[in-house]
Design a protein around this motif. Structure first.
Motif, PDB file in Angstrom:
ATOM      1  N   UNK A 145      65.348  39.144  30.562  1.00 45.81           N
ATOM      2  CA  UNK A 145      64.405  39.386  30.433  1.00 45.81           C
ATOM      3  C   UNK A 145      65.462  41.147  30.118  1.00 45.81           C
ATOM      4  N   UNK A 146      64.677  40.584  28.729  1.00 43.59           N
ATOM      5  CA  UNK A 146      65.700  42.281  28.412  1.00 43.59           C
ATOM      6  C   UNK A 146      64.646  43.409  26.995  1.00 43.59           C
ATOM      7  N   UNK A 158      41.671  51.130  40.154  1.00 42.61           N
ATOM      8  CA  UNK A 158      41.243  50.377  40.106  1.00 42.61           C
ATOM      9  C   UNK A 158      41.282  48.651  39.099  1.00 42.61           C
ATOM     10  N   UNK A 159      42.367  48.948  38.503  1.00 41.26           N
ATOM     11  CA  UNK A 159      42.989  48.376  36.932  1.00 41.26           C
ATOM     12  C   UNK A 159      44.403  49.212  37.062  1.00 41.26           C
ATOM     13  N   UNK A 160      45.967  47.726  37.444  1.00 40.32           N
ATOM     14  CA  UNK A 160      47.107  47.864  36.975  1.00 40.32           C
ATOM     15  C   UNK A 160      47.362  47.134  35.650  1.00 40.32           C
ATOM     16  N   UNK A 161      47.540  48.047  34.941  1.00 37.30           N
ATOM     17  CA  UNK A 161      47.925  47.804  33.286  1.00 37.30           C
ATOM     18  C   UNK A 161      49.233  47.727  32.928  1.00 37.30           C
ATOM     19  N   UNK A 162      49.854  46.850  32.185  1.00 40.09           N
ATOM     20  CA  UNK A 162      50.974  46.467  31.566  1.00 40.09           C
ATOM     21  C   UNK A 162      50.989  45.645  30.807  1.00 40.09           C
ATOM     22  N   UNK A 163      52.424  46.112  29.958  1.00 37.30           N
ATOM     23  CA  UNK A 163      52.512  45.174  28.937  1.00 37.30           C
ATOM     24  C   UNK A 163      54.294  45.195  29.016  1.00 37.30           C
ATOM     25  N   UNK A 164      54.542  43.762  29.333  1.00 39.84           N
ATOM     26  CA  UNK A 164      55.667  43.597  28.618  1.00 39.84           C
ATOM     27  C   UNK A 164      55.927  42.904  27.034  1.00 39.84           C
ATOM     28  N   UNK A 165      57.453  43.698  26.874  1.00 37.69           N
ATOM     29  CA  UNK A 165      57.357  43.196  25.069  1.00 37.69           C
ATOM     30  C   UNK A 165      59.352  43.259  24.874  1.00 37.69           C
ATOM     31  N   UNK A 166      60.261  41.989  25.038  1.00 36.48           N
ATOM     32  CA  UNK A 166      60.970  42.427  24.615  1.00 36.48           C
ATOM     33  C   UNK A 166      61.720  40.632  24.441  1.00 36.48           C
ATOM     34  N   UNK A 167      63.089  40.328  24.614  1.00 34.79           N
ATOM     35  CA  UNK A 167      63.603  39.261  24.379  1.00 34.79           C
ATOM     36  C   UNK A 167      64.085  38.115  25.790  1.00 34.79           C
ATOM     37  N   UNK A 168      64.194  37.276  25.865  1.00 37.06           N
ATOM     38  CA  UNK A 168      64.652  36.284  27.303  1.00 37.06           C
ATOM     39  C   UNK A 168      66.385  35.820  26.286  1.00 37.06           C
ATOM     40  N   UNK A 169      67.229  35.946  27.389  1.00 32.02           N
ATOM     41  CA  UNK A 169      68.275  35.401  26.637  1.00 32.02           C
ATOM     42  C   UNK A 169      68.820  34.780  28.165  1.00 32.02           C
ATOM     43  N   UNK A 170      69.987  34.049  27.977  1.00 31.54           N
ATOM     44  CA  UNK A 170      70.626  33.483  29.127  1.00 31.54           C
ATOM     45  C   UNK A 170      71.555  34.003  30.072  1.00 31.54           C
ATOM     46  N   UNK A 171      71.399  34.029  31.446  1.00 28.04           N
ATOM     47  CA  UNK A 171      71.894  34.948  32.675  1.00 28.04           C
ATOM     48  C   UNK A 171      73.306  35.628  32.360  1.00 28.04           C
ATOM     49  N   UNK A 191      63.168  49.664  31.545  1.00 29.53           N
ATOM     50  CA  UNK A 191      64.135  49.066  30.144  1.00 29.53           C
ATOM     51  C   UNK A 191      64.982  48.230  30.988  1.00 29.53           C
ATOM     52  N   UNK A 192      65.107  47.482  30.420  1.00 29.12           N
ATOM     53  CA  UNK A 192      66.565  46.643  30.932  1.00 29.12           C
ATOM     54  C   UNK A 192      66.735  45.630  29.943  1.00 29.12           C
ATOM     55  N   UNK A 193      68.204  46.904  29.279  1.00 28.74           N
ATOM     56  CA  UNK A 193      69.466  46.736  28.310  1.00 28.74           C
ATOM     57  C   UNK A 193      70.610  45.346  28.991  1.00 28.74           C
ATOM     58  N   UNK A 194      70.480  45.161  27.992  1.00 31.02           N
ATOM     59  CA  UNK A 194      71.723  43.108  28.159  1.00 31.02           C
ATOM     60  C   UNK A 194      72.908  43.863  27.290  1.00 31.02           C
ATOM     61  N   UNK A 195      74.117  43.778  27.847  1.00 28.99           N
ATOM     62  CA  UNK A 195      75.616  43.445  27.322  1.00 28.99           C
ATOM     63  C   UNK A 195      75.671  42.639  25.856  1.00 28.99           C
ATOM     64  N   UNK A 196      75.848  41.727  26.204  1.00 32.01           N
ATOM     65  CA  UNK A 196      75.629  40.577  25.454  1.00 32.01           C
ATOM     66  C   UNK A 196      74.550  39.896  24.639  1.00 32.01           C
ATOM     67  N   UNK A 197      74.062  39.875  23.519  1.00 32.96           N
ATOM     68  CA  UNK A 197      72.981  40.024  22.717  1.00 32.96           C
ATOM     69  C   UNK A 197      73.409  38.353  21.838  1.00 32.96           C
ATOM     70  N   UNK A 198      73.949  37.502  22.592  1.00 32.82           N
ATOM     71  CA  UNK A 198      74.478  36.810  21.385  1.00 32.82           C
ATOM     72  C   UNK A 198      73.835  35.016  21.778  1.00 32.82           C
ATOM     73  N   UNK A 199      73.136  35.278  23.413  1.00 34.78           N
ATOM     74  CA  UNK A 199      72.609  33.956  23.576  1.00 34.78           C
ATOM     75  C   UNK A 199      71.087  34.328  24.155  1.00 34.78           C
ATOM     76  N   UNK A 200      70.586  34.663  22.842  1.00 35.52           N
ATOM     77  CA  UNK A 200      69.378  34.226  22.428  1.00 35.52           C
ATOM     78  C   UNK A 200      68.575  33.262  22.812  1.00 35.52           C
ATOM     79  N   UNK A 201      67.166  33.518  23.819  1.00 41.35           N
ATOM     80  CA  UNK A 201      66.470  31.951  23.804  1.00 41.35           C
ATOM     81  C   UNK A 201      64.781  32.061  23.020  1.00 41.35           C
ATOM     82  N   UNK A 202      64.745  32.959  23.237  1.00 38.22           N
ATOM     83  CA  UNK A 202      62.996  33.246  23.119  1.00 38.22           C
ATOM     84  C   UNK A 202      62.618  34.564  23.066  1.00 38.22           C
TER      85      UNK A 202
END
Length: 213
Positions: A145-146, A158-171, A191-202
């Motif tokens: 995930x990035x 009493x409540x934990x809110x979180x929102x995930x927004x990004x893209x999934x790539x090959x490892x 924040x998760x940042x990826x160096x190579x973004x060409x292997x996009x999955x979804x």
């Protein structure tokens, strides 16, 4: 009078041209994404998070070192930057959100981009209300995930809110900016940042509201 009609005709033609241009641009973008095997409208495949029992500070440090693949000294400095608190109370807990869901219903929507860890301090006694979030971290699965994770703890804990927004790539190689410590009625971000973004999955997007009882 004739000149006014000429101007109107030119304006109409300009609007039609610009509309066609932008429509073509949007079509070009979506066609690239449509070539991937997994569907574009990909949301979270799991809507549950698990939590540990109440832990003492030594166990919380050991778990942080294990999942962050760091030393216990480094984990201690991250979780307790102002120094270790005295005593050995079991007032800490580890919450985990795992992307993968193994139920039959989710078989066609399987995601394995990893796990998000929330290291928290809870109220003393039997209450599971969260006093503050010590750290938010991430470990990838067979996919990576990035993107961003934004989280919020309301005033009652009493409540934990979180929102995930990004893209999934090959490892691949990535950089993690772990979530900062946050108290009640505060928000934080990982924040998760990826160096190579060409292997996009979804892409992945979703909001989790976890009620603590």
């Amino acid at each position: 009078m004739m000149k006014k009609w000429y101007w109107r005709i030119w304006i109409v033609l300009l609007v039609i041209f610009l509309g066609s241009f932008f429509a073509f641009g949007r079509k070009g973008e979506s066609s690239d994404i449509g070539n991937y095997e997994k569907p574009f409208n990909k949301y979270l495949s799991n809507d549950e998070i698990s939590r540990s029992g109440k832990l003492n500070k030594e166990t919380l440090i050991a778990l942080c070192a294990q999942f962050d693949k760091s030393s216990e000294e480094e984990a201690t400095a991250i979780l307790f930057p102002k120094g270790l608190p005295s005593g050995n109370k079991e007032i800490y807990s580890l919450y985990r959100y795992e992307s993968i869901e193994n139920s039959t219903e989710q078989k066609n929507n399987k995601q394995d981009w990893g796990t998000i860890f929330f290291y928290v301090e809870e109220e003393e006694g039997s209450s599971r209300a969260i006093k503050d979030i010590k750290r938010v971290s991430y470990a990838h699965g067979s996919e990576l995930f990035a993107g961003t994770l934004q989280y919020y703890l309301p005033s009652d804990g009493k409540v934990l809110h979180f929102t995930i927004n990004g893209h999934v790539y090959k490892s691949s190689e990535y950089t993690l900016k772990a979530g900062n410590a946050s108290k009640r009625d505060e928000a934080g971000e990982m924040i998760v940042e990826i160096k190579k973004t060409k292997d996009f999955l979804y892409p992945v997007f979703g909001h989790i509201k976890y009620t603590i009882d």
